[in-house]
Write a protein that holds these residues in place. Structure first.
Motif, PDB file in Angstrom:
ATOM      1  N   VAL A 264       0.682  -1.795   0.015  1.00  0.00           N
ATOM      2  CA  VAL A 264      -0.263   0.259  -0.146  1.00  0.00           C
ATOM      3  C   VAL A 264       0.918   1.215  -0.365  1.00  0.00           C
ATOM      4  O   VAL A 264       0.373   2.267  -1.151  1.00  0.00           O
ATOM      5  CB  VAL A 264      -1.028   0.288   1.099  1.00  0.00           C
ATOM      6  N   ARG A 265       2.525   0.901   0.621  1.00  0.00           N
ATOM      7  CA  ARG A 265       2.705   2.610   0.893  1.00  0.00           C
ATOM      8  C   ARG A 265       4.049   2.657  -0.379  1.00  0.00           C
ATOM      9  O   ARG A 265       3.575   3.538  -0.790  1.00  0.00           O
ATOM     10  CB  ARG A 265       3.759   2.869   1.729  1.00  0.00           C
ATOM     11  N   LEU A 266       3.925   1.432  -0.910  1.00  0.00           N
ATOM     12  CA  LEU A 266       4.727   1.606  -2.533  1.00  0.00           C
ATOM     13  C   LEU A 266       3.949   2.572  -3.538  1.00  0.00           C
ATOM     14  O   LEU A 266       4.366   2.978  -4.458  1.00  0.00           O
ATOM     15  CB  LEU A 266       4.882  -0.002  -3.131  1.00  0.00           C
ATOM     16  N   MET A 267       2.660   1.716  -3.777  1.00  0.00           N
ATOM     17  CA  MET A 267       1.476   1.786  -4.271  1.00  0.00           C
ATOM     18  C   MET A 267       0.584   4.053  -3.719  1.00  0.00           C
ATOM     19  O   MET A 267       0.674   3.930  -4.661  1.00  0.00           O
ATOM     20  CB  MET A 267       0.289   1.730  -4.717  1.00  0.00           C
ATOM     21  N   GLU A 268       0.559   3.864  -2.784  1.00  0.00           N
ATOM     22  CA  GLU A 268       0.160   4.946  -2.214  1.00  0.00           C
ATOM     23  C   GLU A 268       0.477   6.288  -1.792  1.00  0.00           C
ATOM     24  O   GLU A 268       0.111   7.224  -1.590  1.00  0.00           O
ATOM     25  CB  GLU A 268      -1.134   4.561  -1.680  1.00  0.00           C
ATOM     26  N   GLY A 269       1.951   5.955  -1.495  1.00  0.00           N
ATOM     27  CA  GLY A 269       2.687   7.018  -0.760  1.00  0.00           C
ATOM     28  C   GLY A 269       2.272   6.532   1.308  1.00  0.00           C
ATOM     29  O   GLY A 269       1.303   6.014   1.152  1.00  0.00           O
ATOM     30  N   GLU A 270       3.246   7.036   1.600  1.00  0.00           N
ATOM     31  CA  GLU A 270       3.267   7.164   2.814  1.00  0.00           C
ATOM     32  C   GLU A 270       1.462   7.719   3.499  1.00  0.00           C
ATOM     33  O   GLU A 270       1.094   9.215   2.412  1.00  0.00           O
ATOM     34  CB  GLU A 270       3.786   8.649   3.441  1.00  0.00           C
ATOM     35  N   MET A 271       0.762   7.292   3.885  1.00  0.00           N
ATOM     36  CA  MET A 271      -1.018   7.141   4.219  1.00  0.00           C
ATOM     37  C   MET A 271      -1.111   9.116   5.204  1.00  0.00           C
ATOM     38  O   MET A 271      -1.495   8.238   6.154  1.00  0.00           O
ATOM     39  CB  MET A 271      -1.769   6.877   4.673  1.00  0.00           C
ATOM     40  N   ASP A 272      -0.052  10.133   5.564  1.00  0.00           N
ATOM     41  CA  ASP A 272      -0.643  11.271   5.757  1.00  0.00           C
ATOM     42  C   ASP A 272      -1.625  11.620   6.950  1.00  0.00           C
ATOM     43  O   ASP A 272      -1.895  11.449   7.824  1.00  0.00           O
ATOM     44  CB  ASP A 272       0.359  12.338   6.317  1.00  0.00           C
ATOM     45  N   CYS A 273      -2.982  11.265   5.928  1.00  0.00           N
ATOM     46  CA  CYS A 273      -3.885  11.565   6.273  1.00  0.00           C
ATOM     47  C   CYS A 273      -5.184  10.960   5.615  1.00  0.00           C
ATOM     48  O   CYS A 273      -4.389  10.774   4.167  1.00  0.00           O
ATOM     49  CB  CYS A 273      -4.222  13.795   6.577  1.00  0.00           C
TER      50      CYS A 273
ATOM     51  N   ALA B 151      -2.478   5.013  11.070  1.00  0.00           N
ATOM     52  CA  ALA B 151      -1.499   4.431  11.685  1.00  0.00           C
ATOM     53  C   ALA B 151      -1.784   2.686  12.596  1.00  0.00           C
ATOM     54  O   ALA B 151      -1.203   2.236  12.065  1.00  0.00           O
ATOM     55  CB  ALA B 151      -0.462   5.007  13.090  1.00  0.00           C
ATOM     56  N   ALA B 152      -3.115   2.887  13.210  1.00  0.00           N
ATOM     57  CA  ALA B 152      -3.720   1.668  13.720  1.00  0.00           C
ATOM     58  C   ALA B 152      -4.226   0.639  12.065  1.00  0.00           C
ATOM     59  O   ALA B 152      -3.684  -0.075  12.155  1.00  0.00           O
ATOM     60  CB  ALA B 152      -4.299   1.673  13.937  1.00  0.00           C
ATOM     61  N   PHE B 153      -4.472   1.891  11.034  1.00  0.00           N
ATOM     62  CA  PHE B 153      -4.805   0.738   9.632  1.00  0.00           C
ATOM     63  C   PHE B 153      -3.787   0.019   9.068  1.00  0.00           C
ATOM     64  O   PHE B 153      -3.917  -0.953   9.336  1.00  0.00           O
ATOM     65  CB  PHE B 153      -5.760   1.679   8.633  1.00  0.00           C
ATOM     66  N   MET B 154      -2.752   1.333   9.145  1.00  0.00           N
ATOM     67  CA  MET B 154      -1.513   0.183   8.497  1.00  0.00           C
ATOM     68  C   MET B 154      -0.926  -0.490   9.414  1.00  0.00           C
ATOM     69  O   MET B 154      -0.219  -1.618   8.783  1.00  0.00           O
ATOM     70  CB  MET B 154      -0.623   2.164   8.429  1.00  0.00           C
ATOM     71  N   ALA B 155      -1.064  -0.465  10.702  1.00  0.00           N
ATOM     72  CA  ALA B 155      -0.334  -1.266  10.749  1.00  0.00           C
ATOM     73  C   ALA B 155      -0.977  -2.755  11.691  1.00  0.00           C
ATOM     74  O   ALA B 155      -0.112  -3.409  11.073  1.00  0.00           O
ATOM     75  CB  ALA B 155      -0.592  -0.896  13.154  1.00  0.00           C
ATOM     76  N   VAL B 156      -2.242  -2.838  10.913  1.00  0.00           N
ATOM     77  CA  VAL B 156      -3.181  -3.941  10.318  1.00  0.00           C
ATOM     78  C   VAL B 156      -3.155  -4.527   9.759  1.00  0.00           C
ATOM     79  O   VAL B 156      -1.761  -6.070   9.523  1.00  0.00           O
ATOM     80  CB  VAL B 156      -4.384  -3.677  10.856  1.00  0.00           C
ATOM     81  N   LEU B 157      -2.528  -3.607   8.435  1.00  0.00           N
ATOM     82  CA  LEU B 157      -1.825  -3.943   6.825  1.00  0.00           C
ATOM     83  C   LEU B 157      -0.261  -4.088   6.628  1.00  0.00           C
ATOM     84  O   LEU B 157      -0.128  -5.310   6.672  1.00  0.00           O
ATOM     85  CB  LEU B 157      -2.120  -3.044   5.877  1.00  0.00           C
TER      86      LEU B 157
END
Length: 75
Positions: free
Chosen positions: A17-26, A55-61
């Protein structure tokens, strides 16, 4: 097609997700697209809440690997 640099067990869904979408700051941009900034920016309490939610969402992923997802769809 794409080739993995690591094994599917080493690739987390969060990493993809980070590679495709970038950091999800908000979740939504805090600044409108116009020249005028948000009048609530200095007092906004949602920014911290949104940041913790993402942050919680990304921690699950991050805890789920590509291998886990492939196994789940094979069932």
């Amino acid at each position: 097609g794409l080739e993995l640099a690591d094994t599917p067990q080493q690739v987390s869904i969060g990493r993809i997700v980070r590679l495709m979408e970038g950091e999800m700051d908000c979740i939504a941009p805090c600044a409108p697209t116009g020249a005028r900034g948000c009048v609530l920016a200095g007092e906004c309490r949602l920014r911290g809440l949104f940041a913790r939610s993402v942050a919680a969402f990304m921690a699950v992923l991050d805890r789920v690997s590509l291998s886990d997802m492939a196994a789940a769809t094979a069932r």
